[in-house]
Design an enzyme around this catalytic site. Structure first.
Site, PDB file in Angstrom:
ATOM      1  N   GLN A 215      31.427  29.951   7.768  1.00  0.00           N
ATOM      2  CA  GLN A 215      31.100  29.239   6.496  1.00  0.00           C
ATOM      3  C   GLN A 215      32.097  27.850   6.377  1.00  0.00           C
ATOM      4  O   GLN A 215      31.432  26.876   5.848  1.00  0.00           O
ATOM      5  CB  GLN A 215      31.185  30.251   5.379  1.00  0.00           C
ATOM      6  CG  GLN A 215      30.124  31.221   5.323  1.00  0.00           C
ATOM      7  CD  GLN A 215      30.106  31.816   3.974  1.00  0.00           C
ATOM      8  OE1 GLN A 215      29.042  32.174   3.348  1.00  0.00           O
ATOM      9  NE2 GLN A 215      31.240  32.422   3.355  1.00  0.00           N
ATOM     10  N   GLU A 218      30.602  24.439   7.828  1.00  0.00           N
ATOM     11  CA  GLU A 218      29.784  23.846   7.020  1.00  0.00           C
ATOM     12  C   GLU A 218      30.130  23.261   5.640  1.00  0.00           C
ATOM     13  O   GLU A 218      29.744  22.118   5.410  1.00  0.00           O
ATOM     14  CB  GLU A 218      28.525  24.657   6.815  1.00  0.00           C
ATOM     15  CG  GLU A 218      27.706  25.177   8.429  1.00  0.00           C
ATOM     16  CD  GLU A 218      26.308  25.598   8.126  1.00  0.00           C
ATOM     17  OE1 GLU A 218      25.913  25.991   6.942  1.00  0.00           O
ATOM     18  OE2 GLU A 218      25.683  25.897   9.189  1.00  0.00           O
ATOM     19  N   GLU A 219      30.972  23.942   5.157  1.00  0.00           N
ATOM     20  CA  GLU A 219      31.602  23.531   3.896  1.00  0.00           C
ATOM     21  C   GLU A 219      32.524  22.331   4.186  1.00  0.00           C
ATOM     22  O   GLU A 219      32.396  21.380   3.284  1.00  0.00           O
ATOM     23  CB  GLU A 219      32.732  24.744   3.102  1.00  0.00           C
ATOM     24  CG  GLU A 219      33.488  24.336   2.161  1.00  0.00           C
ATOM     25  CD  GLU A 219      34.578  25.117   1.666  1.00  0.00           C
ATOM     26  OE1 GLU A 219      35.541  25.017   0.919  1.00  0.00           O
ATOM     27  OE2 GLU A 219      34.365  26.425   2.168  1.00  0.00           O
ATOM     28  N   ARG A 220      33.277  22.401   5.458  1.00  0.00           N
ATOM     29  CA  ARG A 220      33.909  21.174   5.564  1.00  0.00           C
ATOM     30  C   ARG A 220      33.332  19.765   5.811  1.00  0.00           C
ATOM     31  O   ARG A 220      33.527  18.772   5.617  1.00  0.00           O
ATOM     32  CB  ARG A 220      35.013  21.469   6.532  1.00  0.00           C
ATOM     33  CG  ARG A 220      36.257  22.311   6.174  1.00  0.00           C
ATOM     34  CD  ARG A 220      36.888  22.976   7.167  1.00  0.00           C
ATOM     35  NE  ARG A 220      37.748  23.907   6.631  1.00  0.00           N
ATOM     36  CZ  ARG A 220      38.600  24.994   7.447  1.00  0.00           C
ATOM     37  NH1 ARG A 220      38.483  25.005   8.673  1.00  0.00           N
ATOM     38  NH2 ARG A 220      39.371  25.771   6.761  1.00  0.00           N
ATOM     39  N   ALA A 223      31.542  18.652   2.512  1.00  0.00           N
ATOM     40  CA  ALA A 223      32.662  17.984   1.721  1.00  0.00           C
ATOM     41  C   ALA A 223      33.014  16.556   2.227  1.00  0.00           C
ATOM     42  O   ALA A 223      33.193  15.776   1.313  1.00  0.00           O
ATOM     43  CB  ALA A 223      34.018  18.983   1.696  1.00  0.00           C
TER      44      ALA A 223
END
Length: 364
Positions: A215, A218-220, A223
């Site tokens: 997860q 994809e968050e990074r 962002a």
């Protein structure tokens, strides 16, 4: 207990096994139509994240990305059909607000050191502990919670759970007063003997650390994409301001130190964009992009600081006021070097892939 050292891709370290297993899990998150999604590849998420950067209140865009790229991907990939229908479908529809429970007062970037526990008792997990920096925490309908569910190595004793936020024993603090992102709902959440059915477990028990690391990728990337637009905007606005501001009998922009610096920042921004697009392209092909993502996240955090600091300097006293956009971005974008993995964590990951970290075992 000594941790096993595993060789993977030229790197010896206690977490190499996690990296190896992550590479086999790296499939882009694209909710199917049956859950309310469009089944598009991850590049569309990045395009959306860039557009979210046009929102002046980054607390709003952050909440949206939390829903799409932080709290739901593991549920979509590994959750049971019942869990998807109960939590994912209403989250995609916008009927549910999701939050993510990973960081704690004593464990932010060091995910392996979280202390929150979920002990299995009969057919339920009993949760005790707390989560910190929980975005959307006071509004959330459910939390994607990472908790210790067993003994053993820290990358094999954790699980992800869907936790309804209206359960008895959950207490939410007042919104935390932060430097920036003041529109963002950020709280601490406490768990006191919170009972959650075992069927609310996402995927397999003990695999939560792996799921969360996936997860994070994809968050990074999301962002990083979200900060491209505000950085480009403030560079353009600074050019316009400097062109009209007269200093020592000529426009501020005509001073070489100003237009050269803005050219440097614009160049760095385009380099970051290219790195991100390369990582996304490889991610959509199912490749392990952990190193590229970490490089992009590191560069995004540092460039946010460079761009806003330099531009604020050129705005002078006007930039030091709360009414100036550059002042707001100076505060809001600063979190990019901290949230979702601090700069130092990104450097450690990059060093692991470069095989430059010390090869000594952890000392306890």
């Amino acid at each position: 207990m000594e941790r096993d050292y595993v060789f993977c891709g030229g790197t010896w370290d206690p977490w190499a096994q996690v990296s190896c297993q992550l590479s086999s899990l790296t499939l882009p998150f694209s909710p199917l139509a049956e859950y309310g999604g469009q089944g598009l590849d991850f590049s569309y998420q990045i395009a959306m994240a860039e557009e979210l950067g046009t929102i002046r209140s980054m607390g709003v865009s952050t909440a949206i990305l939390l829903q799409t790229s932080m709290a739901t991907p593991a549920l979509e990939r590994f959750g049971s059909e019942e869990l998807k229908q109960r939590f994912l479908v209403p989250s995609i529809a916008g009927d549910f607000v999701a939050c993510l429970g990973v960081s704690e007062p004593g464990a932010g970037s060091d995910v392996s050191n979280i202390q929150t526990r979920a002990k299995l008792r009969g057919g339920d997990y009993i949760i005790n502990g707390s989560k910190m920096w929980t975005t959307s925490g006071s509004q959330a309908d459910w939390m994607c919670l990472l908790a210790n569910t067993g003994a053993g190595p820290p990358h094999l004793n954790k699980s992800l759970l869907c936790v309804p936020m209206n359960l008895a024993g959950i207490h939410v603090s007042k919104s935390i007063d932060k430097l920036g992102l003041n529109a963002s709902d950020t709280v601490q959440v406490f768990f006191e003997d919170v009972r959650v059915p075992r069927k609310f477990l996402i995927g397999e028990e003990g695999r939560g650390f792996h799921y969360q690391m996936l997860q994070f990728q994809e968050e990074r990337m999301s962002a990083t994409a979200m900060v491209l637009t505000p950085m480009a905007d403030i560079i353009r606005q600074t050019i316009d301001y400097a062109r009209g501001r007269v200093l020592f009998n000529k426009p501020l922009l005509d001073h070489q130190v100003v237009h050269f610096r803005l050219a440097e920042l614009a160049t760095e921004l385009e380099l970051l964009r290219s790195l991100l697009y390369r990582a996304v392209a490889q991610h959509t092909r199912g490749l392990d992009v952990t190193e590229l993502v970490s490089m992009g996240k590191l560069k995004a955090g540092r460039l946010c600081r460079e761009v806003t600091d330099s531009c604020l300097q050129f705005w002078g006293g006007q930039g030091y006021t709360h009414k100036a956009l550059v002042s707001r971005l100076f505060r809001d974008l600063r979190v990019t070097s901290i949230g979702g993995g601090a700069d130092e964590v990104m450097l450690a990951i990059i060093c692991k892939y470069m095989d430059t970290l010390p090869r000594t075992k952890s000392v306890k």
